[in-house]
Motif scaffolding. Structure first.
Motif, PDB file in Angstrom:
ATOM      1  N   PHE A 250      60.195  31.734  19.911  1.00 24.08           N
ATOM      2  CA  PHE A 250      60.627  33.123  19.840  1.00 24.08           C
ATOM      3  C   PHE A 250      61.860  33.361  20.695  1.00 24.08           C
ATOM      4  CE2 PHE A 250      57.851  33.095  23.515  1.00 24.08           C
ATOM      5  CZ  PHE A 250      58.447  33.980  24.402  1.00 24.08           C
ATOM      6  N   ALA A 251      62.526  34.454  20.387  1.00 27.42           N
ATOM      7  CA  ALA A 251      63.681  34.907  21.161  1.00 27.42           C
ATOM      8  C   ALA A 251      63.519  36.417  21.337  1.00 27.42           C
ATOM      9  CB  ALA A 251      64.987  34.587  20.432  1.00 27.42           C
ATOM     10  N   ALA A 252      64.031  36.912  22.442  1.00 29.84           N
ATOM     11  CA  ALA A 252      63.901  38.343  22.725  1.00 29.84           C
ATOM     12  C   ALA A 252      65.256  38.936  23.040  1.00 29.84           C
ATOM     13  CB  ALA A 252      62.942  38.571  23.890  1.00 29.84           C
ATOM     14  N   GLY A 253      65.378  40.189  22.677  1.00 33.92           N
ATOM     15  CA  GLY A 253      66.569  40.958  22.981  1.00 33.92           C
ATOM     16  C   GLY A 253      66.170  42.197  23.760  1.00 33.92           C
TER      17      GLY A 253
ATOM     18  N   TRP B 280      55.484  31.436   9.519  1.00 31.50           N
ATOM     19  CA  TRP B 280      55.555  32.890   9.388  1.00 31.50           C
ATOM     20  C   TRP B 280      56.489  33.457  10.442  1.00 31.50           C
ATOM     21  CZ3 TRP B 280      51.549  29.903   8.271  1.00 31.50           C
ATOM     22  CH2 TRP B 280      50.906  30.121   7.059  1.00 31.50           C
ATOM     23  N   ALA B 281      57.127  34.544  10.083  1.00 32.10           N
ATOM     24  CA  ALA B 281      57.985  35.277  11.012  1.00 32.10           C
ATOM     25  C   ALA B 281      57.225  36.492  11.518  1.00 32.10           C
ATOM     26  CB  ALA B 281      59.265  35.725  10.309  1.00 32.10           C
ATOM     27  N   LEU B 282      57.407  36.789  12.799  1.00 30.04           N
ATOM     28  CA  LEU B 282      56.774  37.935  13.451  1.00 30.04           C
ATOM     29  C   LEU B 282      57.852  38.675  14.226  1.00 30.04           C
ATOM     30  CD1 LEU B 282      53.913  35.766  14.983  1.00 30.04           C
ATOM     31  CD2 LEU B 282      53.728  37.126  12.892  1.00 30.04           C
ATOM     32  N   VAL B 283      57.908  39.996  14.092  1.00 31.73           N
ATOM     33  CA  VAL B 283      58.934  40.763  14.806  1.00 31.73           C
ATOM     34  C   VAL B 283      58.365  42.100  15.261  1.00 31.73           C
ATOM     35  CG1 VAL B 283      59.921  41.758  12.681  1.00 31.73           C
ATOM     36  CG2 VAL B 283      61.318  41.610  14.736  1.00 31.73           C
TER      37      VAL B 283
ATOM     38  N   PHE C 105      71.384  51.360  20.723  1.00 37.28           N
ATOM     39  CA  PHE C 105      70.881  50.021  21.031  1.00 37.28           C
ATOM     40  C   PHE C 105      69.392  49.933  20.724  1.00 37.28           C
ATOM     41  CE2 PHE C 105      70.215  52.464  24.862  1.00 37.28           C
ATOM     42  CZ  PHE C 105      68.966  52.061  25.278  1.00 37.28           C
ATOM     43  N   PHE C 106      68.886  48.712  20.740  1.00 39.81           N
ATOM     44  CA  PHE C 106      67.463  48.504  20.494  1.00 39.81           C
ATOM     45  C   PHE C 106      66.997  47.227  21.153  1.00 39.81           C
ATOM     46  CE2 PHE C 106      69.695  46.430  17.135  1.00 39.81           C
ATOM     47  CZ  PHE C 106      68.965  45.317  16.798  1.00 39.81           C
ATOM     48  N   THR C 107      65.692  47.119  21.286  1.00 41.24           N
ATOM     49  CA  THR C 107      65.081  45.917  21.831  1.00 41.24           C
ATOM     50  C   THR C 107      64.262  45.271  20.718  1.00 41.24           C
ATOM     51  OG1 THR C 107      63.065  47.032  22.597  1.00 41.24           O
ATOM     52  CG2 THR C 107      64.940  46.949  24.125  1.00 41.24           C
ATOM     53  N   VAL C 108      64.108  43.972  20.797  1.00 40.00           N
ATOM     54  CA  VAL C 108      63.387  43.255  19.750  1.00 40.00           C
ATOM     55  C   VAL C 108      62.863  41.938  20.285  1.00 40.00           C
ATOM     56  CG1 VAL C 108      65.446  42.082  18.853  1.00 40.00           C
ATOM     57  CG2 VAL C 108      63.535  42.531  17.311  1.00 40.00           C
ATOM     58  N   ILE C 109      61.762  41.513  19.727  1.00 42.21           N
ATOM     59  CA  ILE C 109      61.274  40.158  19.961  1.00 42.21           C
ATOM     60  C   ILE C 109      60.947  39.587  18.581  1.00 42.21           C
ATOM     61  CG2 ILE C 109      58.895  40.893  20.412  1.00 42.21           C
ATOM     62  CD1 ILE C 109      58.928  38.494  22.487  1.00 42.21           C
ATOM     63  N   TYR C 110      61.461  38.395  18.319  1.00 42.14           N
ATOM     64  CA  TYR C 110      61.297  37.756  17.021  1.00 42.14           C
ATOM     65  C   TYR C 110      60.759  36.349  17.239  1.00 42.14           C
ATOM     66  CZ  TYR C 110      62.386  35.275  12.747  1.00 42.14           C
ATOM     67  OH  TYR C 110      62.290  34.496  11.626  1.00 42.14           O
ATOM     68  N   GLY C 111      59.722  36.004  16.506  1.00 43.08           N
ATOM     69  CA  GLY C 111      59.146  34.671  16.637  1.00 43.08           C
ATOM     70  C   GLY C 111      58.862  34.036  15.296  1.00 43.08           C
ATOM     71  N   GLU C 112      58.775  32.721  15.316  1.00 43.89           N
ATOM     72  CA  GLU C 112      58.413  31.951  14.131  1.00 43.89           C
ATOM     73  C   GLU C 112      57.225  31.067  14.480  1.00 43.89           C
ATOM     74  OE1 GLU C 112      61.967  29.971  12.755  1.00 43.89           O
ATOM     75  OE2 GLU C 112      62.874  31.884  12.139  1.00 43.89           O
ATOM     76  N   LEU C 113      56.144  31.270  13.754  1.00 45.68           N
ATOM     77  CA  LEU C 113      54.912  30.516  13.950  1.00 45.68           C
ATOM     78  C   LEU C 113      54.853  29.406  12.915  1.00 45.68           C
ATOM     79  CD1 LEU C 113      52.094  30.228  15.295  1.00 45.68           C
ATOM     80  CD2 LEU C 113      51.251  31.793  13.514  1.00 45.68           C
ATOM     81  N   GLU C 114      54.743  28.181  13.379  1.00 42.84           N
ATOM     82  CA  GLU C 114      54.674  27.011  12.500  1.00 42.84           C
ATOM     83  C   GLU C 114      53.318  26.340  12.714  1.00 42.84           C
ATOM     84  OE1 GLU C 114      55.920  24.328   9.680  1.00 42.84           O
ATOM     85  OE2 GLU C 114      57.310  25.818  10.465  1.00 42.84           O
ATOM     86  N   LEU C 115      52.546  26.234  11.635  1.00 45.21           N
ATOM     87  CA  LEU C 115      51.248  25.577  11.718  1.00 45.21           C
ATOM     88  C   LEU C 115      51.424  24.081  11.498  1.00 45.21           C
ATOM     89  CD1 LEU C 115      48.959  28.004   9.697  1.00 45.21           C
ATOM     90  CD2 LEU C 115      49.399  27.939  12.157  1.00 45.21           C
ATOM     91  N   GLY C 116      50.870  23.283  12.401  1.00 43.27           N
ATOM     92  CA  GLY C 116      50.955  21.829  12.282  1.00 43.27           C
ATOM     93  C   GLY C 116      49.871  21.297  11.366  1.00 43.27           C
ATOM     94  N   ARG C 117      50.101  20.144  10.820  1.00 45.22           N
ATOM     95  CA  ARG C 117      49.121  19.532   9.913  1.00 45.22           C
ATOM     96  C   ARG C 117      47.860  19.104  10.644  1.00 45.22           C
ATOM     97  NH1 ARG C 117      52.486  16.363   5.357  1.00 45.22           N
ATOM     98  NH2 ARG C 117      54.212  17.833   5.314  1.00 45.22           N
ATOM     99  N   GLY C 118      47.978  18.786  11.917  1.00 44.20           N
ATOM    100  CA  GLY C 118      46.818  18.329  12.680  1.00 44.20           C
ATOM    101  C   GLY C 118      46.006  19.457  13.288  1.00 44.20           C
ATOM    102  N   GLY C 119      46.318  20.684  12.970  1.00 37.95           N
ATOM    103  CA  GLY C 119      45.539  21.802  13.494  1.00 37.95           C
ATOM    104  C   GLY C 119      46.231  22.593  14.584  1.00 37.95           C
ATOM    105  N   GLY C 120      47.277  22.064  15.158  1.00 40.43           N
ATOM    106  CA  GLY C 120      47.998  22.785  16.206  1.00 40.43           C
ATOM    107  C   GLY C 120      48.983  23.778  15.607  1.00 40.43           C
ATOM    108  N   ALA C 121      49.621  24.515  16.472  1.00 44.96           N
ATOM    109  CA  ALA C 121      50.625  25.490  16.036  1.00 44.96           C
ATOM    110  C   ALA C 121      51.702  25.596  17.103  1.00 44.96           C
ATOM    111  CB  ALA C 121      49.989  26.849  15.800  1.00 44.96           C
TER     112      ALA C 121
END
Length: 172
Positions: free
Chosen positions: A138-141, A63-66, A118-134
Motif C-alpha cells: 500500500f501507499a498513502a497520501g 484486489w484493490a482497496l482504497v 486537497f485530499f488524503t488517501v490510502i491505496y492498497g493491493e492485496l495479492e493472494l498467494g497460491r500457498g495460502g499466504g497473502a
C-alpha cells in the motif's frame, strides 16, 4: 414550518442519494479474507461529504482497496470524490503498484481542478498467494495510517507516510 421541514427532508434525500452514488454498491468477495465497510454521515446529513472507499478486483488473485477523504463538503467535494474514485480504478488497471496509482491520481486531480482542494488517501493491493499466504502492498497520501489486526486480535499501527494529494506535484 411545514414547508421548511419538507425542504429539509428533500435536501436530506438528495444528499443521501448523491453520497450513496459515490460509494460502491457492494464489496467484492475475497477468498480467505473478510472485508466490510460502514459509512456514517456526520451532522444532519444535509451536505454530501468527501469521504470515499472502494474495493475491486484486479485479477483472479488480487484486489484493490482504497479509502480517502476530500477536504470539505458539498458539491465541489462530491465532484472531486467521484473524480478520485474513478481515477483510482483507471490507474489501478494500468499501473505497476500503489505508488504509481497515487502519482497518477495526484497528477489527474491537479490537471482537472483549479481550486486547490486537497485530499488524503490510502491505496492498497492485496495479492493472494497460491500457498495460502497473502501480501498487501500500500501507499498513502496523508491519510491516517491503517492498523494491522492479527488473527489473535493483536493490533499493530502502521507508520504514517506520504503527503496529502492535490496540493502539489509529487516527484517520481
Amino acid at each position: 414550518e411545514e414547508e421548511r421541514e419538507r425542504l429539509l427532508a428533500r435536501e436530506r434525500r438528495i444528499s443521501h442519494t448523491l453520497q450513496r452514488s459515490l460509494l460502491p454498491p457492494s464489496l467484492p468477495r475475497i477468498p480467505r479474507a473478510e472485508i466490510a465497510a460502514r459509512y456514517l454521515a456526520a451532522g444532519e446529513g444535509l451536505e454530501v461529504g468527501g469521504d470515499f472507499y472502494d474495493a475491486f478486483g484486479l485479477s483472479e488473485s488480487s484486489w484493490a482497496l482504497v479509502v480517502g477523504d476530500v477536504a470539505g463538503k458539498g458539491p465541489e467535494a462530491a465532484a472531486m470524490t467521484s473524480l478520485a474514485r474513478y481515477t483510482v480504478r483507471a490507474a489501478a488497471a494500468r499501473s505497476e503498484g500503489p505508488e504509481t496509482v497515487l502519482h497518477i491520481l495526484n497528477d489527474e486531480i491537479l490537471r482537472q481542478t483549479a481550486h486547490g482542494r486537497f485530499f488524503t488517501v490510502i491505496y492498497g493491493e492485496l495479492e493472494l498467494g497460491r500457498g495460502g499466504g497473502a501480501t498487501l502492498r500500500f501507499a498513502a497520501g496523508g491519510h491516517p495510517p491503517p492498523v494491522l489486526i492479527s488473527r489473535d486480535g493483536e493490533v499493530e499501527p502502521l507508520p504514517p507516510m506520504g503527503m496529502v494529494l492535490g496540493a502539489t506535484r509529487i516527484a517520481k
